[in-house]
Design a protein around this motif. Sequence first.
Motif, PDB file in Angstrom:
ATOM      1  N   ASP A 314     -13.211 -40.677 -79.367  1.00 53.93           N
ATOM      2  CA  ASP A 314     -13.439 -40.369 -77.949  1.00 53.93           C
ATOM      3  C   ASP A 314     -12.145 -39.957 -77.236  1.00 53.93           C
ATOM      4  O   ASP A 314     -12.188 -39.556 -76.067  1.00 53.93           O
ATOM      5  N   LYS A 315     -11.011 -40.055 -77.925  1.00 54.11           N
ATOM      6  CA  LYS A 315      -9.717 -39.803 -77.279  1.00 54.11           C
ATOM      7  C   LYS A 315      -9.616 -38.388 -76.712  1.00 54.11           C
ATOM      8  O   LYS A 315      -9.164 -38.204 -75.573  1.00 54.11           O
ATOM      9  N   GLU A 320      -9.243 -34.941 -71.762  1.00 55.70           N
ATOM     10  CA  GLU A 320      -9.717 -33.814 -70.945  1.00 55.70           C
ATOM     11  C   GLU A 320      -9.885 -34.207 -69.481  1.00 55.70           C
ATOM     12  O   GLU A 320      -9.732 -33.380 -68.569  1.00 55.70           O
ATOM     13  N   HIS A 321     -10.195 -35.492 -69.246  1.00 60.82           N
ATOM     14  CA  HIS A 321     -10.512 -35.952 -67.888  1.00 60.82           C
ATOM     15  C   HIS A 321      -9.456 -36.900 -67.324  1.00 60.82           C
ATOM     16  O   HIS A 321      -9.696 -37.575 -66.318  1.00 60.82           O
ATOM     17  N   PHE A 327      -9.938 -40.776 -58.196  1.00 54.72           N
ATOM     18  CA  PHE A 327      -8.930 -41.762 -58.609  1.00 54.72           C
ATOM     19  C   PHE A 327      -9.543 -42.873 -59.469  1.00 54.72           C
ATOM     20  O   PHE A 327      -8.944 -43.309 -60.457  1.00 54.72           O
ATOM     21  N   GLU A 328     -10.732 -43.345 -59.118  1.00 57.42           N
ATOM     22  CA  GLU A 328     -11.371 -44.424 -59.887  1.00 57.42           C
ATOM     23  C   GLU A 328     -11.675 -43.963 -61.306  1.00 57.42           C
ATOM     24  O   GLU A 328     -11.501 -44.721 -62.268  1.00 57.42           O
ATOM     25  N   ILE A 329     -12.116 -42.712 -61.436  1.00 56.99           N
ATOM     26  CA  ILE A 329     -12.401 -42.158 -62.767  1.00 56.99           C
ATOM     27  C   ILE A 329     -11.111 -42.066 -63.586  1.00 56.99           C
ATOM     28  O   ILE A 329     -11.091 -42.388 -64.780  1.00 56.99           O
ATOM     29  N   VAL A 333     -10.465 -43.915 -67.187  1.00 60.21           N
ATOM     30  CA  VAL A 333     -10.041 -43.133 -68.360  1.00 60.21           C
ATOM     31  C   VAL A 333      -8.774 -43.735 -68.959  1.00 60.21           C
ATOM     32  O   VAL A 333      -8.653 -43.915 -70.187  1.00 60.21           O
ATOM     33  N   MET A 334      -7.811 -44.053 -68.094  1.00 63.06           N
ATOM     34  CA  MET A 334      -6.543 -44.626 -68.558  1.00 63.06           C
ATOM     35  C   MET A 334      -6.753 -45.978 -69.246  1.00 63.06           C
ATOM     36  O   MET A 334      -6.119 -46.275 -70.262  1.00 63.06           O
ATOM     37  N   GLU A 335      -7.645 -46.774 -68.712  1.00 60.94           N
ATOM     38  CA  GLU A 335      -7.907 -48.098 -69.287  1.00 60.94           C
ATOM     39  C   GLU A 335      -8.493 -47.976 -70.699  1.00 60.94           C
ATOM     40  O   GLU A 335      -8.115 -48.715 -71.611  1.00 60.94           O
TER      41      GLU A 335
END
Length: 358
Positions: A314-315, A320-321, A327-329, A333-335
């Motif tokens: 899934d990386k 890509e996002h 900001f929440e998305i 993603v970072m988490e």
Amino acid sequence: MNENVYILENLKQSSPIIQLAWCLSGIFFVIITMLIMYLKYLRNHLRENEKIETKYQEEYETHLITYLYAGNDDDTLSLEQQSIINELKTCIVDPFKRKIVVSTLLKLRNEISGEIAESIDKLYIELGLLSYSLAKLRNKKWDIIAIGIRELTQFKVKGVHKVVMNNINHPKKEVRKEMQLYLIHLFSFKGLNFLNVLETSLSEWDQIQLLEVLQVANNTEIADIRPWLKSSNDSVVIFSLKLAKVYNQFEAKEELIELLDSKSENVRVNTIAALSHLNIIEAKNILKTNFAERSHEEQIAFLKMMENVYESSDKAFLLEHMQHKNFEIKLLVMEILKNINFEEYPFYESEFQKSLIA
């Protein structure tokens, strides 16, 4: 006397505004005096009613307790029980006394359980109180109808469910709520059949109450929720999705996946939450392919789902996002990227910081 005449003469000679003010003051004084007298009368009247009500309640409570413990060993009515029934039947003709009898029955009903509680339910019917509750269902006032349905629920009268069901789409939500609680309290999951024909909306509070009653019932026989997932009533679909989560309805997998294309965003978001709870992996690939086309709420729900079902493959999708506008998305993603590859995370975090500055 001379002083009164003097005051009247001065009043006659004063300006019209002052005369009007004095007249209004006099009128208000009379009104206030009358209101004070009426309130005193009302207070005394209520106190008298309370005394009478307490007296009757104590009397009826004594009769009812005697009735409950005066039965024959073969479960037939004793002469003493029949005498009490005959006496109470004459009392309930009076609406005031009938109200006290019902409240006393309910008080005892709430304090006991088992066979004795069932005896109270039978006595309710034996006294003819059922006909009065059913009469309330024919009343034009919605609050009377609601009280009638509540009484049928409290005394667990199952045989009149078809009559109660006539109020399924009543214009007043209070009546609909009582009807729904009646069906769930008495029939558990079978009572949910009203969802098949419900046209009005189930509020969030209604859904919470129905779920609480179902969980208290602790019935192992779960209803098939799949027909309700196809309902044209969005609130019915959302409630069914909650049932799917609470009772782990994995067998509804295909119907749940179909709901990802629902016209309602609220339904789609709740569907993603249900799929996540049930850990239905097939939904992940579907949502990844059209992620950009979905609303921010759906994207957030999906990423929360991915927190539990992510894979190293899934990386690329997440990268890509990583620069998403929301900001929440970005944080979600970072988490997930951090969980997938902790060693590379400092690089991703550096890129994330740059995007914030930009």
